[in-house]
Design a protein around this motif. Structure first.
Motif, mmCIF file in Angstrom:
data_model
loop_
_atom_site.group_PDB
_atom_site.id
_atom_site.type_symbol
_atom_site.label_atom_id
_atom_site.label_comp_id
_atom_site.label_asym_id
_atom_site.label_seq_id
_atom_site.Cartn_x
_atom_site.Cartn_y
_atom_site.Cartn_z
ATOM 1 N N LEU A 1 0.825 -1.192 0.000
ATOM 2 C CA LEU A 1 0.000 0.000 0.000
ATOM 3 C C LEU A 1 0.867 1.253 0.000
ATOM 4 C CD1 LEU A 1 -2.664 -0.946 2.656
ATOM 5 C CD2 LEU A 1 -3.033 -0.719 0.220
ATOM 6 N N LEU A 2 0.371 2.257 -0.670
ATOM 7 C CA LEU A 2 1.087 3.521 -0.720
ATOM 8 C C LEU A 2 0.685 4.389 0.471
ATOM 9 C CD1 LEU A 2 0.681 4.511 -4.465
ATOM 10 C CD2 LEU A 2 2.747 3.729 -3.360
ATOM 11 N N PRO A 3 1.627 5.167 0.995
ATOM 12 C CA PRO A 3 1.242 6.137 2.029
ATOM 13 C C PRO A 3 0.221 7.113 1.450
ATOM 14 C CG PRO A 3 3.626 5.928 1.893
ATOM 15 C CD PRO A 3 3.044 5.154 0.751
ATOM 16 N N PRO A 4 -0.609 7.725 2.299
ATOM 17 C CA PRO A 4 -1.662 8.622 1.791
ATOM 18 C C PRO A 4 -1.141 9.744 0.902
ATOM 19 C CG PRO A 4 -1.936 8.241 4.140
ATOM 20 C CD PRO A 4 -0.652 7.580 3.744
ATOM 21 N N VAL A 5 0.033 10.272 1.211
ATOM 22 C CA VAL A 5 0.575 11.370 0.405
ATOM 23 C C VAL A 5 0.947 10.870 -0.988
ATOM 24 C CG1 VAL A 5 2.399 13.088 0.276
ATOM 25 C CG2 VAL A 5 1.384 12.543 2.473
ATOM 26 N N CYS A 6 1.539 9.675 -1.061
ATOM 27 C CA CYS A 6 1.905 9.112 -2.366
ATOM 28 C C CYS A 6 0.653 8.788 -3.179
ATOM 29 C CB CYS A 6 2.756 7.868 -2.184
ATOM 30 S SG CYS A 6 4.392 8.222 -1.536
ATOM 31 N N SER A 66 2.598 19.490 -10.227
ATOM 32 C CA SER A 66 3.976 19.568 -9.737
ATOM 33 C C SER A 66 4.408 18.213 -9.196
ATOM 34 C CB SER A 66 4.081 20.611 -8.624
ATOM 35 O OG SER A 66 5.366 20.588 -8.070
ATOM 36 N N ARG A 67 5.599 17.805 -9.563
ATOM 37 C CA ARG A 67 6.126 16.520 -9.098
ATOM 38 C C ARG A 67 7.144 16.711 -7.980
ATOM 39 N NH1 ARG A 67 6.981 13.537 -14.872
ATOM 40 N NH2 ARG A 67 4.844 13.765 -15.585
ATOM 41 N N LEU A 68 7.341 17.948 -7.571
ATOM 42 C CA LEU A 68 8.337 18.241 -6.549
ATOM 43 C C LEU A 68 8.000 17.552 -5.233
ATOM 44 C CD1 LEU A 68 10.852 19.766 -5.640
ATOM 45 C CD2 LEU A 68 9.375 21.697 -5.082
ATOM 46 N N GLU A 69 6.743 17.651 -4.803
ATOM 47 C CA GLU A 69 6.353 17.037 -3.534
ATOM 48 C C GLU A 69 6.560 15.526 -3.563
ATOM 49 O OE1 GLU A 69 2.589 16.917 -0.420
ATOM 50 O OE2 GLU A 69 2.498 18.204 -2.180
ATOM 51 N N ALA A 70 6.190 14.894 -4.661
ATOM 52 C CA ALA A 70 6.378 13.445 -4.782
ATOM 53 C C ALA A 70 7.866 13.086 -4.749
ATOM 54 C CB ALA A 70 5.742 12.942 -6.072
ATOM 55 N N LEU A 71 8.688 13.893 -5.393
ATOM 56 C CA LEU A 71 10.124 13.651 -5.387
ATOM 57 C C LEU A 71 10.696 13.782 -3.979
ATOM 58 C CD1 LEU A 71 12.791 13.210 -6.983
ATOM 59 C CD2 LEU A 71 12.914 15.700 -7.160
ATOM 60 N N LEU A 72 10.270 14.816 -3.258
ATOM 61 C CA LEU A 72 10.745 15.008 -1.890
ATOM 62 C C LEU A 72 10.328 13.861 -0.981
ATOM 63 C CD1 LEU A 72 10.087 18.839 -1.445
ATOM 64 C CD2 LEU A 72 12.277 17.699 -1.787
ATOM 65 N N ILE A 73 9.099 13.406 -1.134
ATOM 66 C CA ILE A 73 8.602 12.298 -0.317
ATOM 67 C C ILE A 73 9.355 11.010 -0.639
ATOM 68 C CG2 ILE A 73 6.590 10.817 0.098
ATOM 69 C CD1 ILE A 73 4.896 13.396 -0.348
ATOM 70 N N ALA A 74 9.586 10.764 -1.907
ATOM 71 C CA ALA A 74 10.314 9.551 -2.302
ATOM 72 C C ALA A 74 11.732 9.568 -1.752
ATOM 73 C CB ALA A 74 10.329 9.425 -3.824
ATOM 74 N N ASN A 75 12.389 10.721 -1.803
ATOM 75 C CA ASN A 75 13.747 10.820 -1.262
ATOM 76 C C ASN A 75 13.764 10.658 0.250
ATOM 77 O OD1 ASN A 75 15.060 11.102 -3.686
ATOM 78 N ND2 ASN A 75 14.976 13.329 -3.660
ATOM 79 N N GLN A 76 12.737 11.182 0.918
ATOM 80 C CA GLN A 76 12.651 11.027 2.362
ATOM 81 C C GLN A 76 12.443 9.556 2.734
ATOM 82 O OE1 GLN A 76 9.451 13.228 4.150
ATOM 83 N NE2 GLN A 76 10.419 13.240 6.165
ATOM 84 N N MET A 77 11.581 8.874 1.992
ATOM 85 C CA MET A 77 11.348 7.450 2.244
ATOM 86 C C MET A 77 12.625 6.641 1.994
ATOM 87 S SD MET A 77 7.482 7.091 0.702
ATOM 88 C CE MET A 77 7.599 5.367 0.454
ATOM 89 N N GLN A 78 13.357 6.994 0.951
ATOM 90 C CA GLN A 78 14.610 6.293 0.657
ATOM 91 C C GLN A 78 15.616 6.505 1.783
ATOM 92 O OE1 GLN A 78 16.654 7.649 -2.845
ATOM 93 N NE2 GLN A 78 18.035 5.901 -2.863
ATOM 94 N N SER A 79 15.665 7.704 2.304
ATOM 95 C CA SER A 79 16.568 8.001 3.419
ATOM 96 C C SER A 79 16.190 7.179 4.649
ATOM 97 C CB SER A 79 16.514 9.490 3.737
ATOM 98 O OG SER A 79 17.261 9.781 4.892
ATOM 99 N N TYR A 80 14.895 7.087 4.950
ATOM 100 C CA TYR A 80 14.434 6.285 6.084
ATOM 101 C C TYR A 80 14.817 4.819 5.899
ATOM 102 C CZ TYR A 80 11.485 10.178 7.689
ATOM 103 O OH TYR A 80 11.028 11.380 8.142
ATOM 104 N N CYS A 81 14.618 4.307 4.719
ATOM 105 C CA CYS A 81 14.948 2.897 4.451
ATOM 106 C C CYS A 81 16.444 2.640 4.611
ATOM 107 C CB CYS A 81 14.489 2.496 3.057
ATOM 108 S SG CYS A 81 12.702 2.403 2.891
#
Length: 106
Positions: A1-6, A66-81
């Motif tokens: 499942l995708l997070p709500p923001v994604c 805008s894809r900026l928010e999605a890019l920021l969220i993806a990078n944040q998730m990658q950092s957490y992982c």
């Protein structure tokens, strides 16, 4: 499942794609109609004037989301992982080492 923001970002992109497809279909129908009208006028012998489609709202491009928010969220998730992998990797190595020592002692 995708997070709500994604899921929200994915929904925005799907909505944009649907609107773009609808616009292309409407443009094709409009151009076909104008082509038929032009052919009918030529058969009647009437004068045909070329129409400027740039002022028609059907031909104005739909702005992309805008894809900026999605890019920021993806990078944040990658950092957490990466952080989870770094911190838990050492613990799992110790756990497996202790399990092998315990099974060897028994």
């Amino acid at each position: 499942l995708l997070p709500p923001v994604c899921a929200k970002e994915s929904s925005k992109l799907q909505h944009y794609e649907r609107n773009t497809q609808r616009q292309k279909a409407a443009q094709a129908a409009y151009l076909q109609k104008k082509k038929a009208e032009k052919a009918a006028k030529l058969l009647k012998g009437e004068e045909v004037a070329d129409e400027d489609t740039s002022s028609n709202p059907l031909f104005k491009p739909i702005p992309q989301p805008s894809r900026l928010e999605a890019l920021l969220i993806a990078n944040q998730m990658q950092s957490y992982c990466q952080q989870i992998n770094a911190f838990s990797g050492q613990s799992f190595a110790k756990l497996f080492l202790l399990q092998s020592l315990n099974s060897g002692a028994q």
